[in-house]
Design a protein around this motif. Structure first.
Motif, PDB file in Angstrom:
ATOM      1  N   ARG A   5       1.190  -1.337   0.069  1.00  0.00           N
ATOM      2  CA  ARG A   5      -0.060  -0.145  -0.284  1.00  0.00           C
ATOM      3  C   ARG A   5       0.839   1.269  -0.101  1.00  0.00           C
ATOM      4  NH1 ARG A   5      -4.131  -3.159   3.586  1.00  0.00           N
ATOM      5  NH2 ARG A   5      -5.361  -3.203   2.138  1.00  0.00           N
ATOM      6  N   LEU A   9       0.709   4.435  -3.308  1.00  0.00           N
ATOM      7  CA  LEU A   9       0.446   5.392  -2.983  1.00  0.00           C
ATOM      8  C   LEU A   9       1.704   6.253  -2.777  1.00  0.00           C
ATOM      9  CD1 LEU A   9      -0.940   7.582  -1.173  1.00  0.00           C
ATOM     10  CD2 LEU A   9       0.326   6.863   1.094  1.00  0.00           C
ATOM     11  N   PHE A  12       1.482   6.036  -6.530  1.00  0.00           N
ATOM     12  CA  PHE A  12       0.832   7.517  -7.242  1.00  0.00           C
ATOM     13  C   PHE A  12       0.260   8.678  -6.543  1.00  0.00           C
ATOM     14  CE2 PHE A  12      -3.181   9.980  -5.462  1.00  0.00           C
ATOM     15  CZ  PHE A  12      -4.140   9.927  -6.672  1.00  0.00           C
ATOM     16  N   LEU A  63      -6.079   4.264  -7.203  1.00  0.00           N
ATOM     17  CA  LEU A  63      -6.447   4.819  -5.516  1.00  0.00           C
ATOM     18  C   LEU A  63      -7.587   3.427  -5.018  1.00  0.00           C
ATOM     19  CD1 LEU A  63      -7.762   8.382  -5.960  1.00  0.00           C
ATOM     20  CD2 LEU A  63      -5.691   7.429  -4.538  1.00  0.00           C
ATOM     21  N   ILE A  66      -4.738   1.287  -3.608  1.00  0.00           N
ATOM     22  CA  ILE A  66      -4.377   1.234  -2.644  1.00  0.00           C
ATOM     23  C   ILE A  66      -5.560   0.749  -0.656  1.00  0.00           C
ATOM     24  CG2 ILE A  66      -3.457   3.240  -0.748  1.00  0.00           C
ATOM     25  CD1 ILE A  66      -2.527   4.186  -3.520  1.00  0.00           C
TER      26      ILE A  66
END
Length: 126
Positions: A5, A9, A12, A63, A66
């Motif tokens: 995760r 992130l 992203f 997203l 995540i």
């Protein structure tokens, strides 16, 4: 899963920092600024352009991966590839036009996504 995760992130956020430029000295700033400008005006034809729609779909999938309890590899792969298409083309165009800073802005996303995909067995193990 926590490490995956965190890496997703970071991928992203690093994708949002890709600098887009075109022409002689003109540019749109980062992808986040361009996206904000389009979304602030409302969903018009601008967002339906494939160069923006494909990475936007990748961001939505990223997203979801995540915040998903157990993200699947195929979902993550498709999210990283959809965003990676634009990042790769931005890198290629900026290298060909000798915009080194703009080209370097795509390297964090591309390297993170490559690391995530190559370390599949360690990240999806538990």
């Amino acid at each position: 899963m926590r490490r995956l995760r965190l890496l997703l992130l970071l991928a992203f956020l690093s994708f949002l920092c890709c600098i887009l430029s075109w022409g002689n000295g003109s540019g749109g700033g980062t992808f986040a600024q361009l996206e904000y400008g389009i979304l602030a005006r409302g969903f018009r034809k601008d967002l339906l352009h494939p160069a923006l729609l494909i990475p936007f779909a990748g961001q939505v999938l990223l997203l979801y991966a995540i915040f998903c309890r157990r993200p699947r590899f195929l979902l993550t792969l498709s999210a990283l590839l959809l965003c990676g298409l634009l990042a790769f083309f931005v890198l290629l165009i900026n290298l060909l036009s000798h915009h080194w800073m703009e080209a370097a802005s795509t390297l964090p996303y591309l390297s993170l996504s490559l690391y995530i995909l190559l370390s599949r067995k360690q990240l999806w193990r538990g």
